[in-house]
Scaffold this motif. Sequence first.
Motif, PDB file in Angstrom:
ATOM      1  N   VAL A 229      20.717  -2.088   1.823  1.00 10.13           N
ATOM      2  CA  VAL A 229      19.798  -3.112   2.331  1.00 10.13           C
ATOM      3  C   VAL A 229      18.695  -2.470   3.173  1.00 10.13           C
ATOM      4  N   THR A 230      19.061  -1.478   3.964  1.00  7.08           N
ATOM      5  CA  THR A 230      18.076  -0.784   4.801  1.00  7.08           C
ATOM      6  C   THR A 230      16.989  -0.143   3.958  1.00  7.08           C
ATOM      7  N   ALA A 231      17.396   0.592   2.919  1.00  6.01           N
ATOM      8  CA  ALA A 231      16.425   1.283   2.067  1.00  6.01           C
ATOM      9  C   ALA A 231      15.485   0.297   1.398  1.00  6.01           C
ATOM     10  N   PHE A 232      16.024  -0.779   0.844  1.00  6.28           N
ATOM     11  CA  PHE A 232      15.178  -1.744   0.140  1.00  6.28           C
ATOM     12  C   PHE A 232      14.288  -2.533   1.104  1.00  6.28           C
ATOM     13  N   THR A 233      14.694  -2.672   2.342  1.00  7.24           N
ATOM     14  CA  THR A 233      13.867  -3.371   3.328  1.00  7.24           C
ATOM     15  C   THR A 233      12.674  -2.522   3.747  1.00  7.24           C
ATOM     16  N   LEU A 234      12.853  -1.206   3.771  1.00  8.18           N
ATOM     17  CA  LEU A 234      11.785  -0.334   4.250  1.00  8.18           C
ATOM     18  C   LEU A 234      10.578  -0.301   3.314  1.00  8.18           C
ATOM     19  N   PHE A 235      10.791  -0.437   2.023  1.00 15.43           N
ATOM     20  CA  PHE A 235       9.655  -0.387   1.086  1.00 15.43           C
ATOM     21  C   PHE A 235       8.642  -1.496   1.354  1.00 15.43           C
ATOM     22  N   PRO A 236       9.030  -2.778   1.366  1.00 15.89           N
ATOM     23  CA  PRO A 236       8.032  -3.814   1.697  1.00 15.89           C
ATOM     24  C   PRO A 236       7.540  -3.735   3.139  1.00 15.89           C
ATOM     25  N   THR A 237       8.385  -3.249   4.048  1.00 11.82           N
ATOM     26  CA  THR A 237       7.968  -3.119   5.446  1.00 11.82           C
ATOM     27  C   THR A 237       6.828  -2.123   5.587  1.00 11.82           C
ATOM     28  N   PHE A 238       6.924  -0.993   4.898  1.00 15.27           N
ATOM     29  CA  PHE A 238       5.861   0.018   4.953  1.00 15.27           C
ATOM     30  C   PHE A 238       4.547  -0.534   4.409  1.00 15.27           C
ATOM     31  N   ALA A 239       4.612  -1.206   3.262  1.00 13.21           N
ATOM     32  CA  ALA A 239       3.395  -1.722   2.640  1.00 13.21           C
ATOM     33  C   ALA A 239       2.750  -2.821   3.485  1.00 13.21           C
ATOM     34  N   ALA A 240       3.566  -3.740   3.987  1.00 15.28           N
ATOM     35  CA  ALA A 240       3.027  -4.831   4.797  1.00 15.28           C
ATOM     36  C   ALA A 240       2.406  -4.301   6.084  1.00 15.28           C
ATOM     37  N   GLY A 241       3.022  -3.265   6.666  1.00 18.17           N
ATOM     38  CA  GLY A 241       2.472  -2.677   7.881  1.00 18.17           C
ATOM     39  C   GLY A 241       1.082  -2.106   7.662  1.00 18.17           C
ATOM     40  N   LEU A 242       0.874  -1.478   6.518  1.00 15.21           N
ATOM     41  CA  LEU A 242      -0.441  -0.923   6.214  1.00 15.21           C
ATOM     42  C   LEU A 242      -1.459  -2.025   5.956  1.00 15.21           C
ATOM     43  N   LEU A 243      -1.053  -3.082   5.267  1.00 12.96           N
ATOM     44  CA  LEU A 243      -1.982  -4.173   4.963  1.00 12.96           C
ATOM     45  C   LEU A 243      -2.425  -4.922   6.219  1.00 12.96           C
ATOM     46  N   ARG A 244      -1.626  -4.856   7.275  1.00 15.87           N
ATOM     47  CA  ARG A 244      -2.066  -5.481   8.530  1.00 15.87           C
ATOM     48  C   ARG A 244      -3.365  -4.845   9.027  1.00 15.87           C
ATOM     49  N   ALA A 245      -3.529  -3.539   8.780  1.00 15.67           N
ATOM     50  CA  ALA A 245      -4.759  -2.871   9.203  1.00 15.67           C
ATOM     51  C   ALA A 245      -5.968  -3.480   8.492  1.00 15.67           C
ATOM     52  N   TYR A 246      -5.782  -3.885   7.237  1.00 18.99           N
ATOM     53  CA  TYR A 246      -6.881  -4.512   6.491  1.00 18.99           C
ATOM     54  C   TYR A 246      -7.302  -5.825   7.156  1.00 18.99           C
ATOM     55  N   PHE A 247      -6.320  -6.666   7.475  1.00 18.14           N
ATOM     56  CA  PHE A 247      -6.652  -7.961   8.079  1.00 18.14           C
ATOM     57  C   PHE A 247      -7.236  -7.791   9.470  1.00 18.14           C
ATOM     58  N   ARG A 248      -6.809  -6.758  10.186  1.00 18.83           N
ATOM     59  CA  ARG A 248      -7.377  -6.507  11.506  1.00 18.83           C
ATOM     60  C   ARG A 248      -8.834  -6.088  11.401  1.00 18.83           C
ATOM     61  N   LEU A 249      -9.119  -5.218  10.443  1.00 22.81           N
ATOM     62  CA  LEU A 249     -10.499  -4.771  10.263  1.00 22.81           C
ATOM     63  C   LEU A 249     -11.406  -5.913   9.815  1.00 22.81           C
ATOM     64  N   ARG A 250     -10.854  -6.822   9.030  1.00 26.46           N
ATOM     65  CA  ARG A 250     -11.631  -7.970   8.556  1.00 26.46           C
ATOM     66  C   ARG A 250     -11.638  -9.110   9.588  1.00 26.46           C
ATOM     67  N   LEU A 251     -10.974  -8.887  10.735  1.00 22.67           N
ATOM     68  CA  LEU A 251     -10.879  -9.883  11.807  1.00 22.67           C
ATOM     69  C   LEU A 251     -10.262 -11.188  11.311  1.00 22.67           C
ATOM     70  N   ARG A 252      -9.270 -11.058  10.426  1.00 22.65           N
ATOM     71  CA  ARG A 252      -8.588 -12.238   9.871  1.00 22.65           C
ATOM     72  C   ARG A 252      -7.253 -12.435  10.597  1.00 22.65           C
ATOM     73  N   ALA A 253      -7.356 -12.630  11.885  1.00 19.99           N
ATOM     74  CA  ALA A 253      -6.144 -12.778  12.689  1.00 19.99           C
ATOM     75  C   ALA A 253      -5.389 -14.056  12.349  1.00 19.99           C
ATOM     76  N   ARG A 254      -6.104 -15.118  12.024  1.00 17.67           N
ATOM     77  CA  ARG A 254      -5.437 -16.387  11.738  1.00 17.67           C
ATOM     78  C   ARG A 254      -4.532 -16.291  10.517  1.00 17.67           C
ATOM     79  N   PHE A 255      -4.941 -15.518   9.533  1.00 19.25           N
ATOM     80  CA  PHE A 255      -4.092 -15.355   8.357  1.00 19.25           C
ATOM     81  C   PHE A 255      -2.779 -14.676   8.747  1.00 19.25           C
ATOM     82  N   MET A 256      -2.878 -13.620   9.567  1.00 24.03           N
ATOM     83  CA  MET A 256      -1.667 -12.939  10.020  1.00 24.03           C
ATOM     84  C   MET A 256      -0.788 -13.875  10.845  1.00 24.03           C
ATOM     85  N   GLN A 257      -1.411 -14.709  11.649  1.00 24.71           N
ATOM     86  CA  GLN A 257      -0.655 -15.673  12.442  1.00 24.71           C
ATOM     87  C   GLN A 257       0.151 -16.605  11.539  1.00 24.71           C
ATOM     88  N   SER A 258      -0.507 -17.109  10.500  1.00 29.99           N
ATOM     89  CA  SER A 258       0.165 -18.038   9.590  1.00 29.99           C
ATOM     90  C   SER A 258       1.352 -17.373   8.909  1.00 29.99           C
TER      91      SER A 258
END
Length: 423
Positions: free
Chosen positions: A124-153
């Motif tokens: 379970v740990t190994a399979f959880t880390l794959f989406p966790t890594f990708a989602a963590g990187l995509l947060r940088a995209y929303f931060r740069l685009r100033l789309r905080a409300r989307f992340m909030q939702s």
Amino acid sequence: MRRRSARVMLEHGAAQSVSQILGFVNGILVVRALDKADYAQYSVVIAVIAAAAVIADSGISSTVMAIGGRIHGDRAAMSALFSRAFRVRYLFGFPVIIIACGWAAVLLLQNGLAWDGTALLLSVTAFTLFPTFAAGLLRAYFRLRLRARFMQSVDIGAALLRLAVIGLGMWWGAISAAYLLVGGLVVAAAILIAFWIGAGASEMVRSEPTSNGREFWAGIRRVLPMTIFLVASEQALLAIASFRGNPEIVAEMAALSRFAVAFVVLNAVVSDIVAPRFSRAANHFLHLRRLMIQVFCGYLAIVVVFVALVWVAAPLLLALLGPGYAGLTGPLVLFAAGYGLANLAQAMNVIGQARGWVQWSWLYVPLSIIAISVCIFVLPLQSVSDVAVMFVLQCTPAVLTQIVRIVTGLSRAKNEPHEVVST
């Protein structure tokens, strides 16, 4: 402009508060639903997943933020940048997953879990880390685009999904560490799907990556030493509680940490609102210095107030955790102080990295070694009170390192050509 920025931060903080209140409720339900042995095993896996996510991000998101702050208006350039970032993230992240699972196995076995149960939780740990890594990187995209409300939702939706998972488990009488961690995997996958669609990540991964791979790896080399030792110091606390203590101490340590959720709200404001604007701010020494002083002093004041409130409300907070955690007022206040320092350092780290200020990161290594050595040779470390004292001492090197990094970054900005600051 200042009023608008303040309003944005307040709105974001309010939305994050909703998400974290839900998360706090989820955490309290988990503490009360699991016995201490089961909760210790659950806490071990959660701690290892969090540590692996931090290590896998070493220098990558900061590089994305530093470059993306200059090209955020060019969709094609952003896609190419994230295409390269994804490649670096998983080339670097795959060995991190292997090491994380190995370390989790050691801790789980030490905390009394049998081999078959350990194998299940490692999967379970190994399979959880794959989406966790990708989602963590995509947060940088929303931060740069100033789309905080989307992340909030997305964050609020994820918290509601976790609550549903816990509620169903309690309804069915199926609450266990394994059940909750599988539910965490489902939540991690749901977050990734939402971010993937919202960012148009399919276009990113199909784009021709930028040719600045060396810049990403250089960022990793600069940040990784500090990151490894930061994570190692946190894991040392868990290891000492596991080897010198017992699962009961591990469970108490994790349960008392639940109240640090208040800083998640504050750090979300720093990461999603303050850091992107700091990344995009003009290179003007006085302007940058004023921003840093405001953020640092404001955050420190919040830490002091938080610790005072925890001390006053300790009987009520311990009652929420259940009768098994009564009488732990001293350790609770110490953990509150430690988490305050740790999150202050984390906030300054996020802001500094958004500007590419990563010099002197290695300073954390000797400072951390000194702090850990003092704890090991001076403290008996056989009770949760000893572990709480060690935690406070461990957090001090991180704050000192961030102060040095910020001062160095400001000095560099002072010597570089100034950009005009719009009013």
